[in-house]
Design an enzyme around this catalytic site. Structure first.
Site, PDB file in Angstrom:
ATOM      1  N   HIS A 110       0.813  -1.231   0.000  1.00 60.11           N
ATOM      2  CA  HIS A 110       0.000   0.000   0.000  1.00 60.11           C
ATOM      3  C   HIS A 110       0.846   1.282   0.000  1.00 60.11           C
ATOM      4  O   HIS A 110       0.312   2.376   0.206  1.00 60.11           O
ATOM      5  CB  HIS A 110      -0.942   0.017   1.211  1.00 60.11           C
ATOM      6  CG  HIS A 110      -2.048  -0.989   1.118  1.00 60.11           C
ATOM      7  ND1 HIS A 110      -3.082  -0.876   0.223  1.00 60.11           N
ATOM      8  CD2 HIS A 110      -2.259  -2.143   1.789  1.00 60.11           C
ATOM      9  CE1 HIS A 110      -3.894  -1.920   0.355  1.00 60.11           C
ATOM     10  NE2 HIS A 110      -3.414  -2.705   1.300  1.00 60.11           N
ATOM     11  N   HIS A 158       7.247  -8.226   3.664  1.00 62.49           N
ATOM     12  CA  HIS A 158       5.816  -7.924   3.588  1.00 62.49           C
ATOM     13  C   HIS A 158       5.191  -8.881   2.576  1.00 62.49           C
ATOM     14  O   HIS A 158       5.283  -8.661   1.363  1.00 62.49           O
ATOM     15  CB  HIS A 158       5.653  -6.459   3.169  1.00 62.49           C
ATOM     16  CG  HIS A 158       4.295  -5.923   3.422  1.00 62.49           C
ATOM     17  ND1 HIS A 158       3.880  -5.490   4.657  1.00 62.49           N
ATOM     18  CD2 HIS A 158       3.229  -5.765   2.608  1.00 62.49           C
ATOM     19  CE1 HIS A 158       2.633  -5.073   4.584  1.00 62.49           C
ATOM     20  NE2 HIS A 158       2.210  -5.239   3.348  1.00 62.49           N
ATOM     21  N   HIS A 213       1.952  -7.753   6.853  1.00 57.20           N
ATOM     22  CA  HIS A 213       0.949  -7.773   5.785  1.00 57.20           C
ATOM     23  C   HIS A 213      -0.319  -8.562   6.125  1.00 57.20           C
ATOM     24  O   HIS A 213      -1.406  -8.130   5.793  1.00 57.20           O
ATOM     25  CB  HIS A 213       1.506  -8.275   4.451  1.00 57.20           C
ATOM     26  CG  HIS A 213       0.490  -8.340   3.343  1.00 57.20           C
ATOM     27  ND1 HIS A 213      -0.109  -7.211   2.825  1.00 57.20           N
ATOM     28  CD2 HIS A 213      -0.062  -9.391   2.675  1.00 57.20           C
ATOM     29  CE1 HIS A 213      -0.960  -7.578   1.863  1.00 57.20           C
ATOM     30  NE2 HIS A 213      -0.958  -8.883   1.769  1.00 57.20           N
TER      31      HIS A 213
HETATM   32 FE   FE2 Z   1       0.095  -5.052   3.068  1.00 57.93          FE
END
Ligand code: FE2
Length: 264
Positions: A68, A150, A175
């Protein structure tokens, strides 16, 4: 050296929990360096400069990101000026920002490396080969090396732990927002935890409002997810590293709920 790492901080609920609890965590674990994952800090999507500055004011020394990273487009304008933030190093070489940083605080030096997995996530360069290059580079500065991998798949994360055993001080996963119970120190001296967990509402789904998520599963229709405002939980870890060797000597999971906190 003692390192405190806090899992994905989700929205305003996660940020306010972090602010409340951080002083107590600092007293309990005496970290020289505090790192957080901030990729969901701005309403679940990316991070803003204001939020990053708040984290630093509260005593955070470094921020890792993930898939993100670019959700909040304003980050393009400042990420190159902020050496305390790392985004996945295996993003395109054309992408702004950096995937590794040397964090210095309280007389200690910690390299932080952010990598993103390739299983159930968009195509991206090989995180394993990128880890080889960055660890070689980090070793020029310090033996204490933290890798935030992640990634979605437990197999990919466990493989990375073994791949870097003896080369990183810790390989930790972020994550999934669910803290795993497999904390260990591998034979080569690398601490390992498949996922650190999250900070945010525990009454939603991974920190987001649950009815929207359920609706999406039921209908398959596009739905706008918003941060859930329920009671929080906070997940993290405390790590001790032998400064001379860079090996991990102790790994402790941290798991706290708002209800526990109010009783303390
Ligand atoms: Fe993530």
């Amino acid at each position: 050296m003692n390192v405190l790492f806090i899992g994905d901080i989700v929205g305003n609920v996660g940020r306010s929990a972090l602010k409340q609890v951080l002083p107590a965590l600092r007293d309990k674990y005496n970290p020289h360096i505090i790192i957080v994952n901030g990729e969901n800090a701005a309403a679940g999507r990316g991070i803003t400069r204001t939020i990053a500055r708040e984290f630093f004011e509260w005593g955070v020394h470094g921020i890792t990101m993930g898939n993100h990273t670019w959700d909040n487009k304003e980050i393009f304008e400042w990420i190159d000026d902020e050496p305390r933030i790392v985004r996945p190093a295996n993003f395109s070489s054309e992408a702004p920002g950096q995937g590794m940083s040397i964090i210095q605080a309280n007389g200690k030096k910690l390299a932080i490396i952010n990598l993103q997995g390739r299983v159930f996530l968009p195509p991206i360069d090989c995180p394993f080969r990128m880890a080889d290059d960055l660890i070689d580079e980090a070793e020029q500065h310090t033996k204490a090396i933290l890798v935030d991998f992640h990634a979605e798949a437990t197999s990919e994360k466990i493989a990375m732990g073994w791949y870097l055993d003896g080369r990183a001080s810790i390989v930790l996963g972020t994550h999934t927002h669910v803290q795993t119970n497999d904390d260990t120190i591998l034979p080569g001296g690398t601490a390992y935890l498949t996922d650190v967990g999250m900070v945010g509402s525990r009454e939603g789904v991974l920190g987001m409002e649950r009815n929207a998520v359920i609706h999406k599963f039921l209908t398959g229709m596009p739905v706008r997810f918003v941060v859930d405002e329920g009671k929080w939980h906070l997940h993290g870890l405390s790590l001790q590293i032998d400064d001379a060797t860079g090996k991990a000597t102790k790994l402790t999971k941290i798991r706290l709920t708002e209800d526990d906190w109010l009783l303390m």
